[in-house]
Design an enzyme around this catalytic site. Structure first.
Site, PDB file in Angstrom:
ATOM      1  CG  HIS A 128      60.100  69.247   3.358  1.00 39.58           C
ATOM      2  ND1 HIS A 128      60.381  70.556   3.065  1.00 39.58           N
ATOM      3  CD2 HIS A 128      60.114  69.164   4.714  1.00 39.58           C
ATOM      4  CE1 HIS A 128      60.579  71.234   4.175  1.00 39.58           C
ATOM      5  NE2 HIS A 128      60.415  70.411   5.193  1.00 39.58           N
TER       6      HIS A 128
ATOM      7  CB  CYS B  73      65.329  72.182   9.832  1.00 40.25           C
ATOM      8  SG  CYS B  73      65.421  72.740   8.115  1.00 40.25           S
TER       9      CYS B  73
ATOM     10  CE  LYS C 211      55.791  68.469  10.906  1.00 39.45           C
ATOM     11  NZ  LYS C 211      56.899  67.618  10.409  1.00 39.45           N
TER      12      LYS C 211
ATOM     13  N   PRO D 218      47.873  48.938  -5.225  1.00 39.26           N
ATOM     14  CG  PRO D 218      47.054  47.249  -6.624  1.00 39.26           C
ATOM     15  CD  PRO D 218      47.011  47.735  -5.201  1.00 39.26           C
TER      16      PRO D 218
END
Length: 456
Positions: free
Chosen positions: A10, A42, A132, A273
């Site tokens: 996602h 989901c 999953k 960084p």
């Protein structure tokens, strides 16, 4: 500008698509160990239960989508190591086993999470599955076809949705969890009591407040789940215990929470960084407390991924944090929550009050109406909203989104009582349920304050 993205579910998908659109001159390379991207886990229970017939519909993007945007899309490539000093990534091509080293100017880590896998006897037995990804979904459907007795371990959202799906397929289902209630993290007892009663009435066996200690097998296949309270015969076991962030690649190189979740600032920058992170691999600012928390939700992931794209060249748009807002439909019940439950607030040591309102959601002169339950959790001093829960057979779940905005904006229960909501008999009463809850909470606070003053 050379940008490398590790992981593409996602957050990675959102970040990559937006960066490709915003920075057409950048060289963007995505490394993903799977052969697919953007799978909506989901929706697994919907696929298992037959509501979604075609699992391909649970993908909202495809590797070709990225390639068409000019992204170097490297599927089935596993990143083995990251060197943030020399700005390199070491990658294995899982098809050819070739190992290569790539460099970057900016690194985006969206490696997501993985199910918690307990260490106990019997984990290597056949028909013990995780839930999953796309491959898991297909295996669950295949194995469930011949299973009569299915045990789901873990009573969070994924677990209870699978229970519903298996029940609708006519299976004998047992749900086990080490907490005393289903959906313990999302709902308080008045709400879970309703859900549990409904599940039991439908024949679902609840084994709550129990910890699984072993899995026993017969001829290499799982046959029984053993807990601290008993044993349950099972032809198939699905483990839905929770998730851990996939962040080993950056261990010792960036700041993390004790569970390994990467700490990012409001612009999605890590402590190193030119290294950004988003999604289930990250900690996130939880607005009810103002502290970093691990809340792996697809909604958080796509927002964070989009913000990476907006901020990777320069810090522009701040992340507003999250309330962990979520919703679920369980049989005939529509349920949603946002922010802290009463239990979570107590565990955090906060001084709180709660108010619960139970009323029909629209006027009784309408042909039909349903009872609704709304609970507010708020600070005892001042009434700032911290959390809320909504339950009804009517779909009032969008109320949780409204309450989420209220929490994000640090509104009080008194202010909620006078928010401008429309009235139309098809949908609500002249005093909206949220108004009612806010006004009742404010009145209770005022009465308590008056009592304190009188007592003084």
């Amino acid at each position: 500008m050379k940008i490398v993205v590790i992981g593409c579910t996602h957050a990675g998908t959102a970040a990559t698509i937006q960066m490709a659109k915003r920075y057409p001159d950048a060289e963007i390379t995505v490394y993903e160990r799977n052969d697919n991207i953007s799978f909506l886990s989901c929706g697994i229970a919907l696929h298992v239960g037959g509501v979604v017939q075609n699992a391909e519909e649970l993908f909202y993007a495809h590797p070709d989508t990225l390639a068409e945007l000019g992204v170097n899309t490297r599927m089935r490539h596993d990143v083995l190591a990251v060197d943030t000093v020399y700005k390199t990534v070491t990658v294995r091509n899982l098809e050819t086993e070739e190992v290569l080293v790539d460099s970057y100017d900016k690194l985006v880590v969206t490696t997501g999470s993985w199910p918690i896998v307990p260490q106990m006897p019997g984990m290597d037995l056949d028909r013990v599955l995780l839930c999953k990804n796309y491959a898991h979904a297909q295996t669950i459907i295949e194995k469930a076809a011949t299973a009569k007795r299915i045990t789901v371990v873990g009573a969070g959202y994924i677990g209870v949705e699978l229970v519903e799906a298996f029940h609708q397929l006519g299976k004998s289902v047992t749900l086990i969890d080490n907490t005393p209630r289903v959906m313990f993290k999302y709902l308080d007892k008045a709400f879970t009591d309703i859900v549990e009663a409904d599940m039991k009435e439908r024949g679902v066996r609840l084994a709550l407040g129990q910890t699984v200690t072993a899995l026993e097998g017969l001829e290499g296949k799982v046959a029984r789940v053993v807990t601290t309270e008993g044993a349950y015969d099972s032809d198939l076991v699905i483990l839905c215990i929770g998730f851990r962030p996939n962040t080993d690649l950056l261990k010792g190189q960036v700041m993390m929470l004790p569970n390994g979740a990467i700490v990012v600032d409001e612009f999605m920058r890590t402590s190193c960084p030119d290294v950004y992170a988003a999604g289930d691999s990250c900690a996130i600012r939880y607005n009810p407390t103002g502290k970093a928390a691990y809340i792996p939700l697809a909604t958080n992931a796509v927002r964070m991924g989009t913000l990476v794209a907006m901020n990777i060249m320069e810090p522009r748009v701040k992340y507003m944090g999250t309330q962990g807002t979520s919703g679920i439909r369980m049989f005939d019940l529509n349920i949603a929550s946002t922010g802290m439950t009463e239990q979570a607030a107590v565990d955090a040591g906060l001084k709180i009050r709660t108010t619960t309102v139970s009323d029909n959601y629209r006027p009784e002169f309408m042909p039909t109406y349903e009872r609704a339950l709304v609970k507010l959790v708020y600070e005892a001093d001042g009434g700032r909203l911290l959390g809320a829960q909504v339950l009804s057979k009517a779909d009032l779940t969008q109320s949780a989104n409204t309450l989420s905005v209220c929490i994000q904006n640090r509104m009080t229960v008194e202010e909620l009582g006078f928010v401008d909501f429309f009235f139309q008999p098809h949908y609500n009463k002249p005093w909206n349920l949220l108004n009612q809850a806010g006004l009742q909470a404010a009145a209770e606070l005022e009465a308590e304050k008056a009592g304190t003053i009188a007592g003084a």
